[in-house]
Design a protein around this motif. Sequence first.
Motif, mmCIF file in Angstrom:
data_model
loop_
_atom_site.group_PDB
_atom_site.id
_atom_site.type_symbol
_atom_site.label_atom_id
_atom_site.label_comp_id
_atom_site.label_asym_id
_atom_site.label_seq_id
_atom_site.Cartn_x
_atom_site.Cartn_y
_atom_site.Cartn_z
ATOM 1 N N VAL A 78 0.548 -1.348 0.181
ATOM 2 C CA VAL A 78 0.272 0.466 -0.254
ATOM 3 C C VAL A 78 0.958 0.981 0.301
ATOM 4 C CG1 VAL A 78 -1.283 1.365 1.108
ATOM 5 C CG2 VAL A 78 -2.035 -1.225 1.014
ATOM 6 N N THR A 79 1.940 1.559 0.594
ATOM 7 C CA THR A 79 3.024 2.478 0.571
ATOM 8 C C THR A 79 3.481 2.744 -0.460
ATOM 9 O OG1 THR A 79 3.835 1.812 3.196
ATOM 10 C CG2 THR A 79 4.506 3.193 2.312
ATOM 11 N N LEU A 80 3.804 1.301 -1.087
ATOM 12 C CA LEU A 80 4.746 1.588 -2.769
ATOM 13 C C LEU A 80 3.415 2.415 -3.797
ATOM 14 C CD1 LEU A 80 4.274 -1.179 -4.670
ATOM 15 C CD2 LEU A 80 6.173 -1.756 -3.008
ATOM 16 N N SER A 81 2.148 1.782 -3.463
ATOM 17 C CA SER A 81 1.495 2.380 -4.281
ATOM 18 C C SER A 81 1.197 3.507 -4.682
ATOM 19 C CB SER A 81 -0.356 1.638 -4.225
ATOM 20 O OG SER A 81 -0.741 1.605 -5.075
ATOM 21 N N PHE A 82 1.290 4.359 -2.788
ATOM 22 C CA PHE A 82 0.098 5.463 -2.933
ATOM 23 C C PHE A 82 1.538 6.791 -3.484
ATOM 24 C CE2 PHE A 82 -2.929 3.730 -0.498
ATOM 25 C CZ PHE A 82 -4.354 4.486 -1.501
ATOM 26 N N LEU A 83 2.624 6.164 -3.489
ATOM 27 C CA LEU A 83 3.882 6.984 -3.272
ATOM 28 C C LEU A 83 4.167 6.808 -5.279
ATOM 29 C CD1 LEU A 83 6.175 5.335 -0.422
ATOM 30 C CD2 LEU A 83 5.619 8.141 -0.926
ATOM 31 N N GLY A 84 3.327 5.990 -5.469
ATOM 32 C CA GLY A 84 3.279 6.594 -7.213
ATOM 33 C C GLY A 84 5.289 5.228 -7.743
ATOM 34 N N LEU A 85 5.440 4.347 -7.080
ATOM 35 C CA LEU A 85 6.531 3.567 -7.403
ATOM 36 C C LEU A 85 6.591 2.356 -8.494
ATOM 37 C CD1 LEU A 85 8.741 3.350 -4.125
ATOM 38 C CD2 LEU A 85 8.457 5.130 -5.821
ATOM 39 N N GLU A 86 6.854 1.690 -8.753
ATOM 40 C CA GLU A 86 7.481 0.804 -10.017
ATOM 41 C C GLU A 86 7.740 -0.997 -9.368
ATOM 42 O OE1 GLU A 86 5.555 0.528 -12.859
ATOM 43 O OE2 GLU A 86 5.182 2.924 -12.759
ATOM 44 N N MET A 87 6.322 -1.776 -8.945
ATOM 45 C CA MET A 87 6.807 -3.214 -9.099
ATOM 46 C C MET A 87 6.043 -3.827 -10.237
ATOM 47 S SD MET A 87 5.172 -5.448 -6.529
ATOM 48 C CE MET A 87 3.768 -5.631 -6.635
ATOM 49 N N ALA A 88 7.531 -4.533 -10.730
ATOM 50 C CA ALA A 88 7.239 -5.353 -12.450
ATOM 51 C C ALA A 88 5.857 -5.987 -12.401
ATOM 52 C CB ALA A 88 8.405 -6.435 -11.938
ATOM 53 N N THR A 89 5.804 -6.573 -11.401
ATOM 54 C CA THR A 89 4.900 -7.590 -10.793
ATOM 55 C C THR A 89 3.392 -6.854 -10.978
ATOM 56 O OG1 THR A 89 5.168 -7.554 -8.592
ATOM 57 C CG2 THR A 89 5.794 -10.050 -8.956
ATOM 58 N N GLY A 90 2.971 -5.769 -10.913
ATOM 59 C CA GLY A 90 2.143 -5.423 -11.097
ATOM 60 C C GLY A 90 2.018 -4.989 -12.465
ATOM 61 N N SER A 91 2.935 -4.329 -13.283
ATOM 62 C CA SER A 91 3.167 -4.008 -14.513
ATOM 63 C C SER A 91 3.116 -4.996 -14.832
ATOM 64 C CB SER A 91 4.898 -3.148 -14.485
ATOM 65 O OG SER A 91 4.939 -2.440 -13.904
ATOM 66 N N PHE A 92 3.207 -6.184 -14.777
ATOM 67 C CA PHE A 92 3.153 -7.292 -16.166
ATOM 68 C C PHE A 92 1.415 -7.371 -15.869
ATOM 69 C CE2 PHE A 92 6.292 -10.386 -13.889
ATOM 70 C CZ PHE A 92 7.771 -9.481 -14.102
ATOM 71 N N ALA A 93 0.321 -7.057 -15.512
ATOM 72 C CA ALA A 93 -0.778 -7.371 -15.270
ATOM 73 C C ALA A 93 -1.091 -4.949 -16.510
ATOM 74 C CB ALA A 93 -1.991 -7.000 -14.709
ATOM 75 N N THR A 94 -0.900 -4.932 -16.155
ATOM 76 C CA THR A 94 -1.383 -3.150 -16.094
ATOM 77 C C THR A 94 -0.918 -3.438 -17.910
ATOM 78 O OG1 THR A 94 0.373 -2.510 -15.654
ATOM 79 C CG2 THR A 94 -1.417 -2.253 -14.290
ATOM 80 N N MET A 95 0.786 -3.520 -17.768
ATOM 81 C CA MET A 95 1.367 -3.240 -19.839
ATOM 82 C C MET A 95 0.125 -4.178 -20.840
ATOM 83 S SD MET A 95 2.556 -0.592 -18.798
ATOM 84 C CE MET A 95 3.745 0.246 -20.295
ATOM 85 N N PRO A 96 0.092 -5.352 -19.631
ATOM 86 C CA PRO A 96 -0.487 -5.950 -21.476
ATOM 87 C C PRO A 96 -2.130 -5.227 -21.872
ATOM 88 C CG PRO A 96 0.232 -7.148 -20.392
ATOM 89 C CD PRO A 96 0.793 -6.138 -19.814
ATOM 90 N N ILE A 97 -2.200 -4.969 -21.296
ATOM 91 C CA ILE A 97 -3.927 -4.139 -21.192
ATOM 92 C C ILE A 97 -3.383 -3.243 -21.597
ATOM 93 C CG2 ILE A 97 -5.776 -2.837 -19.784
ATOM 94 C CD1 ILE A 97 -5.626 -5.147 -17.348
ATOM 95 N N GLY A 98 -3.272 -2.211 -21.847
ATOM 96 C CA GLY A 98 -2.448 -1.156 -22.334
ATOM 97 C C GLY A 98 -2.159 -1.724 -24.066
ATOM 98 N N MET A 99 -1.198 -3.124 -24.213
ATOM 99 C CA MET A 99 -1.031 -3.016 -25.954
ATOM 100 C C MET A 99 -2.519 -3.355 -25.829
ATOM 101 S SD MET A 99 1.689 -5.915 -26.448
ATOM 102 C CE MET A 99 0.734 -7.521 -25.984
#
Length: 272
Positions: A78-99
């Motif tokens: 929760v802390t890293l999320s609200f700080l706007g940091l980058e975790m690869a495992t989250g991007s494994f889902a969000t970036m394909p949706i963008g694609m």
Amino acid sequence: MADYANAGVVIETVPPSEMGAAIAADAAKKAKFGTIHLLIRGFLCTPFLAYGACVVFAMVAAGIPLAVAGLVFPAGYVTLSFLGLEMATGSFATMPIGMYAGTITPLQLIRNWAWTLGGNLIGGIFFGWLLWFSLTKGGAVPPDGMLKVIAQTAEAKVTYIHYGVIGWCAAIGKGVLCNWLVSLGSVMSKATRSTVGRVVLMWIPIGMFFALGFEHTVVNMWLFPTAILSGANVSIYEWWVWNQIPVTIGNILGAMVLNGTLWYFTHTLQKD
């Protein structure tokens, strides 16, 4: 957000189709980050996951069962999320949706994953060394109870080697099971516009993953360096070949296929 003025009720829940659009917009923003910013945000991310995990390991060292202690772990996420940091495992889902939505290209997806993973790894190694150095006075005193639990955990995480190819595939499977849940932190944070609601919705899947003992590639990026420094019977070869690599593959599959593809696909066909 639907506002039913006559009833005096504000509905804060966001339907899945709108969640997908918001995630695709986030992916477009991530694709524009400069390399240095991806590295910095990735570097700063891993220590906050580690802080949450360290609290859990300290509780386990004090005799509290992992299934109970693990429910505290999401505080770091929760802390890293609200700080706007980058975790690869989250991007494994969000970036394909963008694609799939056309807001980013496949090359931008690969670039984001590569640099974010690099930043996560550097941050994990740095935090692991700093934690070990601080608690052992640079190796002058033996590891405390928490560091011993971390070392034991790392040793357990490479036992896949005893089962050969099946063990390696099992590590992939635990990576899939992990990030099917963990990447929902990024997805479910879009299900409400309430700050408290976001915390609760992120806490649920993240807490389940850690309490169940599944495999998370970013968590392992700090856990193994800390464990090796603390005397764990684990080699760098065992860390990478029998955990980090198969777990990363599993994390990608769990997030990209199950959340970034199937979940998104069904809600682009059937609008809520």
